[in-house]
Design a protein around this motif. Structure first.
Motif, PDB file in Angstrom:
ATOM      1  N   HIS A 187       2.436  -7.149   0.744  1.00  0.00           N
ATOM      2  CA  HIS A 187       1.650  -6.663   1.757  1.00  0.00           C
ATOM      3  C   HIS A 187       2.120  -7.100   3.225  1.00  0.00           C
ATOM      4  O   HIS A 187       1.984  -6.612   4.453  1.00  0.00           O
ATOM      5  CB  HIS A 187       0.175  -6.906   1.310  1.00  0.00           C
ATOM      6  CG  HIS A 187      -0.359  -5.983   0.201  1.00  0.00           C
ATOM      7  ND1 HIS A 187      -0.756  -4.699   0.723  1.00  0.00           N
ATOM      8  CD2 HIS A 187      -0.530  -6.194  -0.776  1.00  0.00           C
ATOM      9  CE1 HIS A 187      -1.196  -4.297  -0.447  1.00  0.00           C
ATOM     10  NE2 HIS A 187      -0.964  -5.179  -1.433  1.00  0.00           N
ATOM     11  N   HIS A 240       3.419  -5.088   6.216  1.00  0.00           N
ATOM     12  CA  HIS A 240       2.915  -5.233   7.469  1.00  0.00           C
ATOM     13  C   HIS A 240       3.688  -5.571   8.714  1.00  0.00           C
ATOM     14  O   HIS A 240       3.850  -4.673   9.665  1.00  0.00           O
ATOM     15  CB  HIS A 240       1.655  -6.476   7.526  1.00  0.00           C
ATOM     16  CG  HIS A 240       1.193  -6.940   8.908  1.00  0.00           C
ATOM     17  ND1 HIS A 240      -0.007  -6.140   9.538  1.00  0.00           N
ATOM     18  CD2 HIS A 240       1.657  -7.910   9.647  1.00  0.00           C
ATOM     19  CE1 HIS A 240       0.041  -6.705  10.598  1.00  0.00           C
ATOM     20  NE2 HIS A 240       0.720  -7.947  10.638  1.00  0.00           N
ATOM     21  N   CYS A 297       0.875  -1.491  -0.205  1.00  0.00           N
ATOM     22  CA  CYS A 297      -0.167   0.064   0.092  1.00  0.00           C
ATOM     23  C   CYS A 297       0.838   1.319   0.003  1.00  0.00           C
ATOM     24  O   CYS A 297       0.573   2.233  -0.648  1.00  0.00           O
ATOM     25  CB  CYS A 297      -0.756  -0.080   1.353  1.00  0.00           C
ATOM     26  SG  CYS A 297      -1.966  -1.353   1.504  1.00  0.00           S
ATOM     27  N   LEU A 355      -7.048  -7.664   3.967  1.00  0.00           N
ATOM     28  CA  LEU A 355      -7.992  -6.862   3.551  1.00  0.00           C
ATOM     29  C   LEU A 355      -8.614  -6.331   4.828  1.00  0.00           C
ATOM     30  O   LEU A 355      -8.953  -5.246   5.183  1.00  0.00           O
ATOM     31  CB  LEU A 355      -8.963  -7.560   2.888  1.00  0.00           C
ATOM     32  CG  LEU A 355      -8.700  -7.668   1.085  1.00  0.00           C
ATOM     33  CD1 LEU A 355      -9.367  -8.866   0.598  1.00  0.00           C
ATOM     34  CD2 LEU A 355      -8.639  -6.382   0.413  1.00  0.00           C
ATOM     35  N   LYS A 356      -9.016  -7.276   5.652  1.00  0.00           N
ATOM     36  CA  LYS A 356      -9.566  -6.781   7.129  1.00  0.00           C
ATOM     37  C   LYS A 356      -8.770  -5.755   7.721  1.00  0.00           C
ATOM     38  O   LYS A 356      -9.200  -4.864   8.577  1.00  0.00           O
ATOM     39  CB  LYS A 356      -9.598  -8.025   7.918  1.00  0.00           C
ATOM     40  CG  LYS A 356     -10.776  -8.581   7.555  1.00  0.00           C
ATOM     41  CD  LYS A 356     -11.329  -9.944   8.619  1.00  0.00           C
ATOM     42  CE  LYS A 356     -11.980 -10.955   8.234  1.00  0.00           C
ATOM     43  NZ  LYS A 356     -11.763 -12.461   8.098  1.00  0.00           N
ATOM     44  N   ASP A 357      -7.261  -6.008   7.667  1.00  0.00           N
ATOM     45  CA  ASP A 357      -6.282  -4.818   8.140  1.00  0.00           C
ATOM     46  C   ASP A 357      -6.445  -3.851   7.366  1.00  0.00           C
ATOM     47  O   ASP A 357      -5.332  -2.600   7.915  1.00  0.00           O
ATOM     48  CB  ASP A 357      -4.674  -5.449   8.338  1.00  0.00           C
ATOM     49  CG  ASP A 357      -4.726  -6.383   9.660  1.00  0.00           C
ATOM     50  OD1 ASP A 357      -5.522  -6.402  10.246  1.00  0.00           O
ATOM     51  OD2 ASP A 357      -3.577  -7.187   9.676  1.00  0.00           O
ATOM     52  N   GLY A 358      -7.135  -3.584   6.409  1.00  0.00           N
ATOM     53  CA  GLY A 358      -7.002  -2.331   5.714  1.00  0.00           C
ATOM     54  C   GLY A 358      -6.075  -2.194   4.424  1.00  0.00           C
ATOM     55  O   GLY A 358      -6.114  -1.282   3.767  1.00  0.00           O
ATOM     56  N   HIS A 359      -5.404  -3.360   4.152  1.00  0.00           N
ATOM     57  CA  HIS A 359      -4.535  -3.300   3.005  1.00  0.00           C
ATOM     58  C   HIS A 359      -5.475  -3.326   1.447  1.00  0.00           C
ATOM     59  O   HIS A 359      -6.700  -4.246   1.709  1.00  0.00           O
ATOM     60  CB  HIS A 359      -3.856  -4.578   2.976  1.00  0.00           C
ATOM     61  CG  HIS A 359      -2.797  -4.328   3.759  1.00  0.00           C
ATOM     62  ND1 HIS A 359      -1.429  -4.157   3.602  1.00  0.00           N
ATOM     63  CD2 HIS A 359      -2.839  -4.762   5.330  1.00  0.00           C
ATOM     64  CE1 HIS A 359      -0.620  -4.246   4.723  1.00  0.00           C
ATOM     65  NE2 HIS A 359      -1.340  -4.600   5.860  1.00  0.00           N
ATOM     66  N   VAL A 360      -4.932  -2.676   0.580  1.00  0.00           N
ATOM     67  CA  VAL A 360      -5.902  -2.571  -0.696  1.00  0.00           C
ATOM     68  C   VAL A 360      -4.960  -3.234  -1.828  1.00  0.00           C
ATOM     69  O   VAL A 360      -3.464  -3.001  -1.829  1.00  0.00           O
ATOM     70  CB  VAL A 360      -6.053  -0.916  -0.897  1.00  0.00           C
ATOM     71  CG1 VAL A 360      -6.634  -0.925  -2.394  1.00  0.00           C
ATOM     72  CG2 VAL A 360      -6.793  -0.433  -0.076  1.00  0.00           C
TER      73      VAL A 360
END
Ligand code: F6R
Length: 588
Positions: free
Chosen positions: A131, A135, A91, A114-119
Motif C-alpha cells: 500500500h 500510495h 488496492c 486506512l485513514k487515506d482510504g486504503h483497504v
C-alpha cells in the motif's frame, strides 16, 4: 524464515519461481504464492501448504508471464491462511510484494493508510509495503521515488521484492539478506542463493539500505537516500545447489550419516585465516562466545574445550540474551559467534552489540556468503556442505570439530582431533551402524510423554542438544540436565512413566553419573544408557566405541540424533520439516 524470489528475463517465469521456492523451502513452509505479470496485468495465486501441494492445487507453474515474484511463508504476523500468504497486492492491484522480516511499525503505518482510504485484505505486517508503494507511486508516478519513500517509512527488518504493473521489478533490504543472481539474459532477486543457483553462480550481495531496480531488464542500484551505489558481483560455490537426498528417505538422515566425512572436512582451513583467527583469540582479554539453539550448544561445549585444552577463559551467552550482557565487552574483548546459516537475527544482533563496544568479532559459520561472515573481522567456514534438514545435525559436529582444532592451535594440541583422527573416524562409523538398534529402542519408547537426558561436564551440552533434537523432530517433551542437578528438584518428576537417557561413558564423570542413574532407577524410571561400558542398570544400552575422553561428544550425539529421527518417524512427523520451525531464523 520466509523465502522471497523475483525474476525478470527471457522465458516463462512461473516454473523458474516454483523451482527456486522449492529449493529454498527448508527456510519456511506454511504457505506459498506467486505473482506474474501477463499482458500488463498482475496475476496472483497463493495458498497454504508446501510448494508441491500448492502447485498441484493452483497450477502455479502454469501461470503465464515473463516477470514475477514468489514467496514461501513462515508466519510471524497473522495466522496461516490463504489471505495471509504472499504476494500481497495493494488496492488497485497495480503492485504486489513479497516480504521477509518484520515491520515493527506496521500498526502505525496501517492506521495512516486506512485513514487515506486504503483497504487491507490480510492481517500481515507485509501488506503495508504494497500500500505504501501504491500510495507513493500514485503521488509522483515515479517508482524509484516510491521505493525510496517506502523504505524510509519502514522500521524493523525487511527484504522485499515488488512487482509493478509497468514491468518494473524492485527489491530492497534492511537487516534481512537479499541477493541478485545475474544471468546473461535476466536477473533474480532472492533471499537465498539456492533460489537461483540452478541458473547462475554470479551474484551481488546487497548491503543494508540497498535498493535494486530492474526496469525492462536494466539494473540499477541505489540506497535509501537515492544515491547510486556500486556492488561487485561475486561467484557463489556451485556445490551449494547440489543438495539432494541420494539414497536416503530424508535429508536429516543423510546429513546424520554425512558426519563420518564432514567432521573432518571442516578442519581444512586456510592457514592465514586460521592464524589470524587464533592470534586475535589468543590476544583477547575477555572472550565471549554466542549462538542460538544448536549453535549455542556448540558455544557451551566450546567453553569447556577452550578452557580445558587452551587455558582460555570463555563466557558463553545465548544470542537472544547477549544484548543484555554486552556492557561486559570493551575494545579488548573478542566475541566468537557460531551460526550455521550466518543469518540468525539474534546472532547478528549480538555481533552488532559487540561491535558497538569496540570488540572484535570472530565467527564460525557454514554459509561463507552470509551476513555474519561479512560482519566478522575473521571467520572460519564450517564446510559441512548445505544442511537442508531444518534440524541441525552435521553442522553441529562440524562446528565442534573446528572448536577442537582452534583449541589445539591456541593450546598444545591436546584435544586429539588431529592426533586421534583414525580412532575418531572408526568410532563415528561404528556408531552410525547402530541405527537398526536405535530404531528398535525408539519403537519401544515411542509413546513416552517426557524424556530427560542427563550427563556431566562436556556431556551436558550434548544432553541439551539431544533434548532439542527430540523436541523438534519428534514433538516429545525432552529436557537436558546436568546429572548432578537432578537431586536439587527435578527428581520430583521421576516416576514409572519417565524415560531417562544417561550419557555415561567411562571417563572422569562415569562413577558420579552412574550413581545418579541408580537413584533414578530406584524411582522406577526406564533408563537408556549411552556408554562405552555396559552396566546392567540400563534397560537399553547403546554401546558407543571407545575414543579419547575429549572427543566423546562428537560420537555420543549421533545416537541421540538417530533416536530423535526414528521417534519422529514413529510419531508421523516429517523429520526434514518440523512444524512451526524454519531453518534460518531471521526474526528476533
Ligand atoms: C536446531 C536448530 C536451531 C538452530 C538455531 C540457530 O536443530 O536448527 O536451533 O541451531 O536456529 O541457527 P544458526 O546456527 O543458523 O544460527
Amino acid at each position: 524464515m520466509c523465502s522471497i524470489i523475483g525474476y525478470s528475463g527471457n522465458g516463462e517465469v512461473a516454473p523458474i519461481l516454483v523451482d527456486g521456492l522449492q529449493r529454498m523451502e527448508y527456510r519456511g513452509y506454511d504457505s506459498v504464492g506467486i505473482a506474474t505479470l501477463n499482458n500488463g496485468k498482475l496475476l496472483i495465486r497463493k495458498g497454504i501448504g508446501k510448494v508441491a501441494e500448492v502447485n498441484a492445487s493452483l497450477a502455479l507453474k502454469e501461470m503465464p508471464g515473463l516477470l514475477g515474484i514468489g514467496h514461501t511463508r513462515w508466519a510471524t504476523h497473522g495466522g496461516v491462511t490463504d489471505l495471509n500468504a504472499h504476494p500481497h497486492s495493494a488496492c488497485s492491484a497495480n503492485v504486489a510484494v513479497v516480504h521477509n522480516g518484520v515491520i515493527e511499525n506496521y500498526h502505525e503505518l496501517r492506521d495512516c493508510l486506512l485513514k487515506d482510504g486504503h483497504v487491507f485484505k490480510s492481517q500481515t505486517d507485509s501488506e503495508v509495503i504494497a500500500h505504501l508503494l501504491e500510495h507513493y507511486w500514485a503521488l509522483k508516478n515515479d517508482i524509484r521515488e516510491a521505493m525510496i519513500h517506502t523504505c524510509n517509512r519502514l522500521l524493523g527488518s525487511f527484504a522485499f521484492v515488488a512487482i509493478f504493473e509497468d514491468s518494473t521489478l524492485c527489491g530492497a533490504r534492511y537487516d534481512e539478506p537479499l541477493i541478485i543472481g545475474i544471468k546473461p539474459d535476466g536477473y533474480f532477486i532472492s533471499s537465498d542463493v539456492l533460489g537461483f543457483l540452478d541458473y547462475t553462480d554470479r551474484a551481488i550481495f546487497l548491503d543494508n539500505r540497498d535498493i535494486v531496480m530492474l526496469e525492462r531488464n536494466n539494473i540499477s542500484l541505489i540506497n535509501f537516500d537515492g544515491d547510486i551505489v556500486n556492488r561487485t558481483p561475486t561467484q557463489v560455490a556451485w556445490e551449494l545447489g547440489c543438495a539432494d537426498k541420494g539414497r536416503y528417505t530424508h535429508f536429516t538422515l543423510k546429513e546424520i550419516y554425512e558426519q563420518s566425512q564432514t567432521i573432518f572436512t571442516s578442519i581444512h582451513q586456510t592457514k592465514p585465516n586460521l592464524e589470524t583467527f587464533c592470534n586475535i583469540l589468543a590476544k583477547a582479554e575477555d572472550v565471549f562466545i554466542t549462538g542460538s539453539g544448536t549453535s549455542y550448544h556448540s558455544a557451551l561445549l566450546a567453553k569447556h574445550i577452550l578452557s580445558r585444552y587452551s587455558k582460555i577463559r570463555v563466557e558463553s551467552i545465548m544470542s537472544s540474551e547477549f544484548q543484555y550482557s554486552s556492557e561486559l565487552l570493551d575494545k579488548n574483548s573478542v566475541l566468537i559467534a557460531i551460526s550455521q546459516s550466518g543469518e540468525t537475527a539474534d546472532v547478528l544482533q549480538s555481533v552488532k552489540s559487540a561491535k558497538e563496544k569496540g570488540a572484535r568479532v570472530l565467527s564460525i559459520v557454514n554459509v561463507s556468503t552470509s551476513s555474519l561472515a561479512r560482519l566478522s573481522d575473521c571467520f572460519l567456514e564450517v564446510k559441512c556442505g548445505p544442511e537442508i534438514g531444518v534440524a541441525a545435525t552435521k553442522s553441529f559436529t562440524s562446528q565442534l570439530s573446528i572448536i577442537y582444532y582452534i583449541a589445539d592451535r591456541v593450546g598444545d594440541n591436546l584435544t586429539g582431533i588431529s592426533t586421534e583422527r583414525r580412532e575418531l573416524s572408526n568410532a563415528i562409523e561404528k556408531t552410525l551402524q547402530l541405527e537398526t538398534k536405535i530404531a528398535e529402542i525408539a519403537a519401544h519408547v515411542k509413546d513416552v510423554k517426557d524424556i530427560y537426558i542427563l550427563g556431566r561436564s562436556i556431556h551436558f551440552p550434548i544432553c541439551l542438544e539431544g533434548a532439542l533434537k527430540i523436541k523438534e523432530l519428534a514433538y516429545i517433551h525432552a529436557e537436558g540436565m546436568a546429572a548432578g542437578e537432578l537431586k536439587h528438584g527435578p527428581l520430583a518428576l521421576i516416576d514409572t512413566n519417565s524415560l531417562v537417557i544417561i550419557l555415561n561413558p567411562f571417563d572422569s564423570t562415569y562413577v558420579d553419573t552412574l550413581s545418579n542413574a541408580n537413584v533414578i532407577k530406584s524411582r522406577g524410571a526406564k533408563l537408556i544408557g549411552i556408554s562405552n561400558k555396559q552396566d546392567p542398570i540400563y534397560d537399553y544400552c547403546i554401546s558407543i566405541p571407545y575414543v579419547k575422553e575429549s572427543l566423546l561428544p562428537l560420537v555420543e550425539v549421533i545416537p541421540l540424533q538417530m533416536l530423535a529421527y526414528h521417534l519422529a518417524l514413529y510419531n508421523n512427523a516429517d523429520p526434514d520439516y518440523p512444524r512451526n520451525l524454519a531453518k534460518s531464523v531471521t526474526v528476533k
